[in-house]
Design a protein around this motif. Structure first.
Motif, short mmCIF file in Angstrom:
data_model
loop_
_atom_site.label_atom_id
_atom_site.label_comp_id
_atom_site.label_asym_id
_atom_site.label_seq_id
_atom_site.Cartn_x
_atom_site.Cartn_y
_atom_site.Cartn_z
N ASP A 132 0.87 -1.18 0.00
CA ASP A 132 0.00 0.00 0.00
C ASP A 132 0.91 1.23 0.00
N ALA A 133 1.15 1.77 -1.17
CA ALA A 133 2.12 2.85 -1.32
C ALA A 133 1.66 4.13 -0.65
N ILE A 134 2.62 4.86 -0.09
CA ILE A 134 2.37 6.15 0.55
C ILE A 134 2.63 7.26 -0.45
N ASP A 135 1.78 8.25 -0.47
CA ASP A 135 1.97 9.41 -1.33
C ASP A 135 2.99 10.34 -0.69
N TRP A 136 4.18 10.42 -1.30
CA TRP A 136 5.25 11.24 -0.74
C TRP A 136 5.35 12.59 -1.43
N GLN A 137 4.29 13.01 -2.12
CA GLN A 137 4.32 14.29 -2.83
C GLN A 137 4.20 15.48 -1.88
N HIS A 138 3.66 15.25 -0.70
CA HIS A 138 3.46 16.34 0.25
C HIS A 138 4.25 16.06 1.52
N HIS A 139 4.83 17.09 2.06
CA HIS A 139 5.63 16.94 3.28
C HIS A 139 5.24 18.03 4.28
N GLU A 140 3.97 18.13 4.55
CA GLU A 140 3.46 19.25 5.34
C GLU A 140 3.93 19.24 6.79
N LEU A 141 4.32 18.07 7.32
CA LEU A 141 4.76 18.00 8.71
C LEU A 141 6.26 17.74 8.85
N THR A 142 6.99 17.82 7.75
CA THR A 142 8.43 17.56 7.81
C THR A 142 9.14 18.54 8.73
N ASP A 143 8.87 19.83 8.58
CA ASP A 143 9.53 20.82 9.43
C ASP A 143 9.16 20.64 10.90
N PHE A 144 7.91 20.24 11.15
CA PHE A 144 7.47 20.00 12.52
C PHE A 144 8.29 18.88 13.16
N TYR A 145 8.45 17.77 12.44
CA TYR A 145 9.22 16.66 12.99
C TYR A 145 10.71 17.00 13.08
N ARG A 146 11.22 17.73 12.11
CA ARG A 146 12.62 18.14 12.18
C ARG A 146 12.89 18.98 13.42
N SER A 147 11.97 19.84 13.76
CA SER A 147 12.16 20.69 14.94
C SER A 147 12.15 19.85 16.21
N LEU A 148 11.29 18.82 16.26
CA LEU A 148 11.25 17.95 17.44
C LEU A 148 12.53 17.13 17.56
N ILE A 149 13.01 16.63 16.43
CA ILE A 149 14.27 15.86 16.44
C ILE A 149 15.42 16.74 16.89
N ALA A 150 15.47 17.97 16.37
CA ALA A 150 16.54 18.89 16.76
C ALA A 150 16.46 19.22 18.24
N LEU A 151 15.25 19.41 18.75
CA LEU A 151 15.07 19.70 20.17
C LEU A 151 15.61 18.57 21.03
N LYS A 152 15.28 17.35 20.67
CA LYS A 152 15.73 16.19 21.46
C LYS A 152 17.24 16.05 21.42
N HIS A 153 17.84 16.29 20.27
CA HIS A 153 19.30 16.17 20.14
C HIS A 153 20.03 17.31 20.84
N ARG A 154 19.38 18.45 20.95
CA ARG A 154 20.04 19.63 21.51
C ARG A 154 20.11 19.60 23.03
N HIS A 155 19.21 18.84 23.67
CA HIS A 155 19.12 18.87 25.13
C HIS A 155 19.45 17.50 25.71
N VAL A 156 20.50 17.45 26.50
CA VAL A 156 20.89 16.20 27.14
C VAL A 156 19.80 15.74 28.10
N ALA A 157 19.03 16.66 28.66
CA ALA A 157 17.95 16.28 29.58
C ALA A 157 16.90 15.43 28.88
N LEU A 158 16.78 15.53 27.55
CA LEU A 158 15.79 14.77 26.80
C LEU A 158 16.35 13.46 26.24
N ALA A 159 17.59 13.13 26.59
CA ALA A 159 18.18 11.90 26.08
C ALA A 159 17.39 10.69 26.56
#
Length: 204
Positions: A132-159
């Motif tokens: 069941d293929a996923i439509d990868w034409q839209h990435h509306e939440l990519t920046d949202f997830y990137r910001s969460l990943i960056a937040l987790k990597h930036r803070h040792v308290a969130l390790a």
């Protein structure tokens, strides 16, 4: 994946990874097939058909010495293959609270999971037993997830695991989840509004 990797039928694995001659040599030595179980008995590594068949036929079981839950990394997610296919999409399950809950998966202790297509705003249930293929034409939440990943990597308290900080609950209005995580000089305060209306939080 856990079943394939951790609960190993050694004779079957050798058949797939070595030559028929090598397998024949092992069989000639009358080495009894064995099942290795090196993860806790839950979900795919638990009382599933492979393990029960092993017990029924009197085959050898080799278990890990000990499982220490304190060393485990709890996985946090809003969707995975089971939830998406059998229970519903993020929109069906959480409505407008979906992104707020995603923030919790990245800030509570544990390891966050981004399921297939979530960064593209997947809004349908994927077929479970067929392609069941996923439509990868839209990435509306990519920046949202990137910001969460960056937040987790930036803070040792969130390790994740012992490297991260415990949760200290903070006073907050009803329907607001507020907590702090502190590791040394690194402090992260999180407040997530789970209500449909704006809330005021003092940050203490």
């Amino acid at each position: 994946v856990c079943q394939a990797i951790f609960n190993i039928d050694f004779i079957g694995a050798l058949s797939g990874m070595t030559s028929p001659k090598a397998v024949a040599t092992l069989m000639a030595r009358a080495l009894a097939p064995a099942t290795l179980t090196v993860v806790p008995l839950f979900h795919v590594s638990g009382l599933h058909a492979q393990l029960l068949t092993t017990l029924r036929n009197g085959r050898r079981l080799v278990f890990m010495h000990r499982w220490d839950p304190a060393q485990a990394l709890r996985m946090r997610f809003t969707a995975n293959h089971d939830f998406n296919s059998w229970h519903g999409t993020d929109a069906e399950l959480y409505g407008d609270a979906y992104q707020a809950l995603a923030v919790l998966t990245f800030t509570l202790p544990g390891m966050p999971l981004i399921y297939n297509g979530q960064e593209s705003g997947l809004a349908r249930r994927l077929a479970f037993f067929e392609k069941d293929a996923i439509d990868w034409q839209h990435h509306e939440l990519t920046d949202f997830y990137r910001s969460l990943i960056a937040l987790k990597h930036r803070h040792v308290a969130l390790a994740a695991g012992a490297q991260g900080a415990p949760v200290a609950l903070l006073e907050s209005p009803p329907d607001v989840v507020a907590f702090a995580r502190r590791r040394g000089a690194d402090v992260v305060r999180v407040a997530v509004n789970l209500s449909p209306k704006p809330q005021t939080w003092g940050g203490q």
